[in-house]
Write a protein that holds these residues in place. Structure first.
Motif, PDB file in Angstrom:
ATOM      1  N   GLY A  20       0.817  -1.207   0.000  1.00  0.00           N
ATOM      2  CA  GLY A  20       0.000   0.000   0.000  1.00  0.00           C
ATOM      3  C   GLY A  20       0.853   1.261   0.000  1.00  0.00           C
ATOM      4  O   GLY A  20       1.914   1.311   0.606  1.00  0.00           O
ATOM      5  N   GLU A  78      -2.539  -1.978   7.699  1.00  0.00           N
ATOM      6  CA  GLU A  78      -3.116  -2.003   6.360  1.00  0.00           C
ATOM      7  C   GLU A  78      -3.196  -3.439   5.826  1.00  0.00           C
ATOM      8  O   GLU A  78      -4.198  -3.837   5.206  1.00  0.00           O
ATOM      9  N   MET A 123      -3.786   6.195   7.934  1.00  0.00           N
ATOM     10  CA  MET A 123      -3.918   5.594   6.622  1.00  0.00           C
ATOM     11  C   MET A 123      -4.859   6.404   5.738  1.00  0.00           C
ATOM     12  O   MET A 123      -5.688   7.169   6.236  1.00  0.00           O
TER      13      MET A 123
END
Ligand SMILES: [Zn+2]
Length: 331
Positions: A20, A78, A123
């Motif tokens: 990510g 994540e 995030m």
């Protein structure tokens, strides 16, 4: 383990790697650290074990939402969310922490905000902690007292990681996804805030760090842990488990670190801890110093199983922690 007693889906292991963009900064900071990988093991219907970096995560899913036990490190969040979303789109409603160590609570701030669409913390798509509300983070009160610095030890400077719902008596109970969940305090074991989380219907227990398959018991003396409390917690764990007669199976235990376990693994570990503790205590009664006790290698016959190859200091530290804990009792 025979075919009949093998938990359904035991072999259904999914490895999910996440590259990510949100982890870019941390990945750079860690130089050549590999990308976080989360392995998912279906333990029983609706109960999963998530293995990444740090302590194991136990997850229960259903129509009420998701309940997880422990959250690993923040930089795993994540990958953990991606793994969870392979199984369920429900929001995380409960996080239970087995104790205050960073490898079990580091993702609290991120994962408590995993709702239907948003993911939390730093995030992408995160909602601010104070606005989001999010999942309740349940623990024994000593976890909060340790994290906030009230009891000394490792004071955390990030309140988003702190439990939001604590209890101070022996046990807290939650009914979630049609199942009774017992959260049972184990005083002064690995730490003074240890709990086991017992999923009664699924017959699965998340044990936290007083039971592990990857090495010796770790007694965090600065965190309120003790040798005797570790043995007491292992006794309590054995009492909660009901094996299938004459074979593996029955109650399954997800350890703080290591592999999914049955009664045999717990009994072996408990016996090791008791035998070594008895030897150390006997040597103390003989008047031996801690240096002499370590040199006498009271854990020698268990080193091939529980020691760290090439790193005898790990064994020495364990023996020393047993000695110091037993010595504390005498003061
Ligand atoms: Zn720990």
């Amino acid at each position: 383990m025979s075919i009949e007693t093998r938990p359904r889906g035991l072999l259904a292991v999914i490895a999910i790697a996440v590259f990510g963009a949100g982890l870019g900064a941390e990945a750079t900071a860690q130089q050549e650290a590999p990308p976080p990988v989360v392995n998912v093991l279906e333990v029983r219907d609706d109960i999963y074990m998530l293995v990444g970096q740090g302590g194991n995560i136990t997850m229960q899913v259903g129509d009420d939402g998701i309940l997880i036990v422990d959250t690993q490190f923040a930089n795993m969040s994540e990958a953990i969310v991606a793994a969870i979303r392979e199984i369920s789109d429900e929001p995380i409603r409960y996080i239970i922490n087995t104790h205050h160590h960073g490898d079990h609570i580091g993702g609290n701030g991120n994962l408590r905000l995993v709702g239907d669409t948003v993911i939390g913390g730093n995030m992408p798509g995160a909602v601010p902690y104070a606005e989001g509300g999010g999942a309740q983070v349940v623990s024994h009160e000593n976890v909060l007292l340790r994290l906030s610095g009230a009891l000394g030890g490792q004071a955390g400077d990030d309140p988003s990681l702190w439990p939001t719902n604590t209890f101070f008596n022996d046990e807290k109970q939650i009914h979630f996804n049609g199942e009774g969940v017992r959260i049972v305090h184990q005083p002064a074991a690995h730490t003074d805030g240890d709990v086991v989380v017992f999923f009664r219907q699924s017959d699965v227990i998340a044990a936290g760090d007083f039971f592990r398959t990857t090495g010796w018991p770790r007694i965090d003396l600065n965190g309120g842990g003790s040798y005797r409390g570790t043995i007491a917690a292992l006794n309590n764990l054995v009492d909660l488990m009901i094996p299938v007669y004459g074979q593996d199976g029955g109650t399954l235990v997800i350890p703080g670190h290591g592999r999914l376990s049955g009664i045999g693994d717990v009994l072996d570990f408990r016996e090791m801890a008791i035998v070594i503790g008895d030897r150390v205590e006997h040597m103390m009664e003989e008047g031996m110093s801690v240096e002499q006790i370590i040199a006498a290698r009271p854990a020698l016959d268990y080193e091939p199983v529980y020691g760290t190859p090439g790193n005898p200091e790990v064994t020495d530290q364990f023996v020393e922690s047993v000695y110091l804990s037993l010595m504390q009792e005498r003061d």
